[in-house]
Structures are given as structure tokens and as C-alpha cells.
Design a protein around this motif. Structure first.
Motif, PDB file in Angstrom:
ATOM      1  N   HIS A  50      50.699  60.489  15.313  1.00 60.19           N
ATOM      2  CA  HIS A  50      49.841  62.410  15.591  1.00 60.19           C
ATOM      3  C   HIS A  50      48.525  61.799  15.174  1.00 60.19           C
ATOM      4  O   HIS A  50      47.445  60.264  14.284  1.00 60.19           O
ATOM      5  N   THR A  52      44.357  63.236  14.873  1.00 68.06           N
ATOM      6  CA  THR A  52      44.044  64.284  14.357  1.00 68.06           C
ATOM      7  C   THR A  52      42.572  64.399  14.530  1.00 68.06           C
ATOM      8  O   THR A  52      41.748  63.302  13.887  1.00 68.06           O
ATOM      9  N   THR A  54      38.847  65.612  13.108  1.00 69.21           N
ATOM     10  CA  THR A  54      38.666  66.673  12.592  1.00 69.21           C
ATOM     11  C   THR A  54      37.250  66.546  12.474  1.00 69.21           C
ATOM     12  O   THR A  54      36.552  65.306  11.888  1.00 69.21           O
ATOM     13  N   PRO A  85      46.513  68.789  15.909  1.00 66.62           N
ATOM     14  CA  PRO A  85      47.240  67.681  16.172  1.00 66.62           C
ATOM     15  C   PRO A  85      48.241  67.131  17.819  1.00 66.62           C
ATOM     16  O   PRO A  85      48.545  68.113  17.754  1.00 66.62           O
TER      17      PRO A  85
END
Length: 132
Positions: A50, A52, A54, A85
Motif C-alpha cells: 500500500h 500513500t 502525504t 492510497p
């Protein structure tokens, strides 16, 4: 871009807004995820991965599509940019294609319609690291 000190409008204190180089950002994000996939492949470890993206504390910063200062930079409106994600299920994933939607969301946070380096399903930005 300049910001003025609101405490005394007669004598503004000016400072240049912080700037992010979007070209470098996209290349580095893609390269890091590719590198991580190679490390996992080496260790023969695979599970859904996963990813992600940010960005914290970037409200008011400029996101520029050029590696030089230019007038096309967009101002990021939010303090935190956190697109959804992405899950990668194999080592051979086309990382840039998989990251297209979250990277577009980062650019939209600065007022662009999406990444200026991804058009019609093809990434137009290239680096010396492509293919590695």
C-alpha cells in the motif's frame, strides 16, 4: 510570489513563498517505490503493498511544473494533501501508471487539472532512471 506582513501594512515584510519542484517530486516518488519493489523482490517477499502519498504543512507553498522558477506555479490551498492510497499486487507493477491518480490529486491541490507530465494514459516525464 510574495507575502506581506499583515501587522503593519505601511511597511510590509516580504518573503518568497516556498516552492516545490513538481518534476523532481514525481521522479523521486516513482523511483523510491520502484526501488522498494526491487528490494522486496530480492527478498522474495510479496504481499499487497500500500502506497500513500502525504504532504504536511504545505499550505501556501507553490507547486511548479518546471525545475526552474516560472510563472506557472500553483499555490497549494490546504495544509495537508493526502490522496487515497494505492495497492500494488506484484513486483512488475507499472509504478507511474499505478500512482497516476494520487499524483494527479497532489497537482489538483495546487489548482492544476492534474499532473502536467501524464497525458492520455502515458507518462511524458523521463529520467536517467527509467527502465531500471
Amino acid at each position: 510570489m510574495w507575502e506581506e506582513n499583515e501587522s503593519n501594512q505601511n511597511e510590509p515584510t516580504r518573503r518568497e513563498a516556498k516552492r516545490l519542484d513538481g518534476r523532481t517530486l514525481e521522479l523521486d516518488l516513482t523511483r523510491c517505490v520502484r526501488r522498494y519493489l526491487r528490494v522486496l523482490a530480492y527478498h522474495q517477499q510479496m504481499a499487497p503493498i500500500h502506497v500513500t502519498l502525504t504532504m504536511y504543512g504545505v499550505g501556501g507553498w507553490l507547486l511548479d511544473s518546471n525545475d526552474r522558477k516560472s510563472d506557472d506555479a500553483g499555490r497549494i490551498a490546504e495544509e495537508i494533501l493526502a490522496p487515497f492510497p494505492v495497492s500494488l499486487s506484484n513486483f512488475d507493477a507499472d509504478v507511474r501508471t499505478e500512482l497516476a491518480d494520487p499524483i494527479d490529486a497532489l497537482w489538483r491541490g495546487a489548482g492544476y487539472s492534474g499532473s502536467p507530465f501524464f497525458d492520455s494514459g502515458e507518462w511524458t516525464l523521463r529520467s536517467a532512471f527509467d527502465g531500471q
